[in-house]
Design an enzyme around this catalytic site. Structure first.
Site, PDB file in Angstrom:
ATOM      1  N   ASP A   8       0.809  -1.221   0.000  1.00 16.46           N
ATOM      2  CA  ASP A   8       0.000   0.000   0.000  1.00 16.46           C
ATOM      3  C   ASP A   8       0.845   1.276   0.000  1.00 16.46           C
ATOM      4  O   ASP A   8       1.570   1.557   0.958  1.00 16.46           O
ATOM      5  CB  ASP A   8      -0.888   0.046   1.241  1.00 16.46           C
ATOM      6  CG  ASP A   8      -1.874  -1.107   1.307  1.00 16.46           C
ATOM      7  OD1 ASP A   8      -1.445  -2.256   1.123  1.00 16.46           O
ATOM      8  OD2 ASP A   8      -3.055  -0.854   1.574  1.00 16.46           O
ATOM      9  N   ASN A  67     -10.888  -0.445   0.225  1.00 15.89           N
ATOM     10  CA  ASN A  67     -12.044   0.263   0.767  1.00 15.89           C
ATOM     11  C   ASN A  67     -11.904   1.775   0.731  1.00 15.89           C
ATOM     12  O   ASN A  67     -12.910   2.497   0.751  1.00 15.89           O
ATOM     13  CB  ASN A  67     -12.316  -0.193   2.213  1.00 15.89           C
ATOM     14  CG  ASN A  67     -11.111  -0.011   3.112  1.00 15.89           C
ATOM     15  OD1 ASN A  67     -10.016  -0.504   2.810  1.00 15.89           O
ATOM     16  ND2 ASN A  67     -11.293   0.672   4.225  1.00 15.89           N
ATOM     17  N   HIS A  68     -10.676   2.322   0.656  1.00 18.88           N
ATOM     18  CA  HIS A  68     -10.493   3.767   0.587  1.00 18.88           C
ATOM     19  C   HIS A  68     -10.430   4.297  -0.840  1.00 18.88           C
ATOM     20  O   HIS A  68     -10.263   5.511  -1.035  1.00 18.88           O
ATOM     21  CB  HIS A  68      -9.216   4.174   1.337  1.00 18.88           C
ATOM     22  CG  HIS A  68      -9.326   4.008   2.809  1.00 18.88           C
ATOM     23  ND1 HIS A  68      -8.241   3.691   3.614  1.00 18.88           N
ATOM     24  CD2 HIS A  68     -10.384   4.090   3.647  1.00 18.88           C
ATOM     25  CE1 HIS A  68      -8.628   3.590   4.868  1.00 18.88           C
ATOM     26  NE2 HIS A  68      -9.936   3.821   4.913  1.00 18.88           N
ATOM     27  N   HIS A 150      -7.642  -7.409  -0.391  1.00 17.08           N
ATOM     28  CA  HIS A 150      -7.570  -6.284   0.534  1.00 17.08           C
ATOM     29  C   HIS A 150      -8.489  -6.577   1.713  1.00 17.08           C
ATOM     30  O   HIS A 150      -9.705  -6.383   1.630  1.00 17.08           O
ATOM     31  CB  HIS A 150      -8.003  -5.012  -0.201  1.00 17.08           C
ATOM     32  CG  HIS A 150      -7.568  -3.753   0.469  1.00 17.08           C
ATOM     33  ND1 HIS A 150      -6.273  -3.284   0.387  1.00 17.08           N
ATOM     34  CD2 HIS A 150      -8.239  -2.869   1.227  1.00 17.08           C
ATOM     35  CE1 HIS A 150      -6.178  -2.157   1.064  1.00 17.08           C
ATOM     36  NE2 HIS A 150      -7.358  -1.884   1.595  1.00 17.08           N
TER      37      HIS A 150
END
Length: 260
Positions: A8, A67-68, A150
């Site tokens: 990430d 999710n972001h 993820h």
């Protein structure tokens, strides 16, 4: 085929070390393809069109999400338009973007599948069923398939690794920002690690300034988190995959650190 997967990317520090270290890593590991998770690449939460261009310009071939990914609405148009930019495939129908990609690499096609877990996260569609369906479709077009899962819970990640063993070339966990030491090739030929790690600030708390995080734990009150400053780290893995059958031969962790 050798595939380099970057953990990430977190804010400006993550993008900075990516720009400085990726060319050398690609040469050192003779990487044919670079995949990076970019869901927190813009300000520590989300991604923007400018940041997408910066990451591709640094030498990344495919950007995965999580999710972001949805934090910045201005990226939604790019999610639809850019085939090499992914979001988790198991979001409900109709959301922007796509969850799979096919990439031509030196005469071989590589499939990339992005999925998101459900334990301690949003109650989205079943990642296991989505994994089975998308992996089958991708394998009909590509001998090599790499999955970015993820997810928060280690148990969910390990279970998906075993579920897809022999069906894909690799199941690589992202999201927790802490690199795990459980990399291995499963019996069916699928490379696995619970979390690839983070490419971002080394001395924060999973990429954010320590003070705000600690205050939140102490008070349980809302606190605005900011991306940590200082030296950055780059976490990743290198995969060696047989091009004909898609079986992984090896998986090795990478850790790089900027000097203080």
């Amino acid at each position: 085929m050798r595939i380099l997967v970057i953990g990430d990317i977190h804010g400006k520090p993550g993008r900075r070390i990516l720009r400085s270290r990726l060319p050398g890593l690609r040469r050192t590991h003779d990487a044919d393809l670079v995949i990076a998770n970019g869901e927190n690449a813009a300000g520590g939460a989300g991604i923007t069109s400018d940041v997408i261009r910066e990451i591709f310009g640094a030498g990344v071939d495919v950007i995965t999400g999580g999710n972001h990914t949805w934090h910045n609405r201005e990226a939604y148009e790019t999610l639809d338009a850019e085939a090499r930019l992914l979001r988790p495939a198991n979001y409900p129908p109709g959301v922007p973007g796509h969850g799979t990609a096919l990439v031509a690499v030196n005469g071989t096609t590589v499939g990339v599948l992005n999925l998101q877990g459900r334990i301690f996260m949003q109650g989205i569609d079943d990642p296991f069923r989505a994994a089975r369906e998308h992996a089958q479709v991708l394998r009909e077009q590509a001998p090599i398939v790499v999955v970015d899962f993820h997810a928060e819970a280690t148990s969910e990640k390990i279970a998906l690794g075993w579920y897809l063993d022999g069906r894909v070339s690799a199941v690589l966990g992202t999201h927790t920002h802490v690199q795990t030491a459980d990399e291995r090739v499963l019996p069916g030929g699928t490379a696995y690690i619970s979390d690839v790690g983070m490419t971002g600030p080394h001395d924060g708390v999973i990429g954010m300034e320590r003070e705000g995080i600690i205050e939140r734990f102490l008070t349980q009150m809302p606190v605005r988190f900011t991306v940590a400053s200082g030296a950055a780290q780059l976490n990743g893995v290198v995969l060696d995959v047989d091009e004909s059958g898609g079986r992984a031969r090896s998986i090795h962790r990478i850790q790089e650190f900027e000097e203080e």
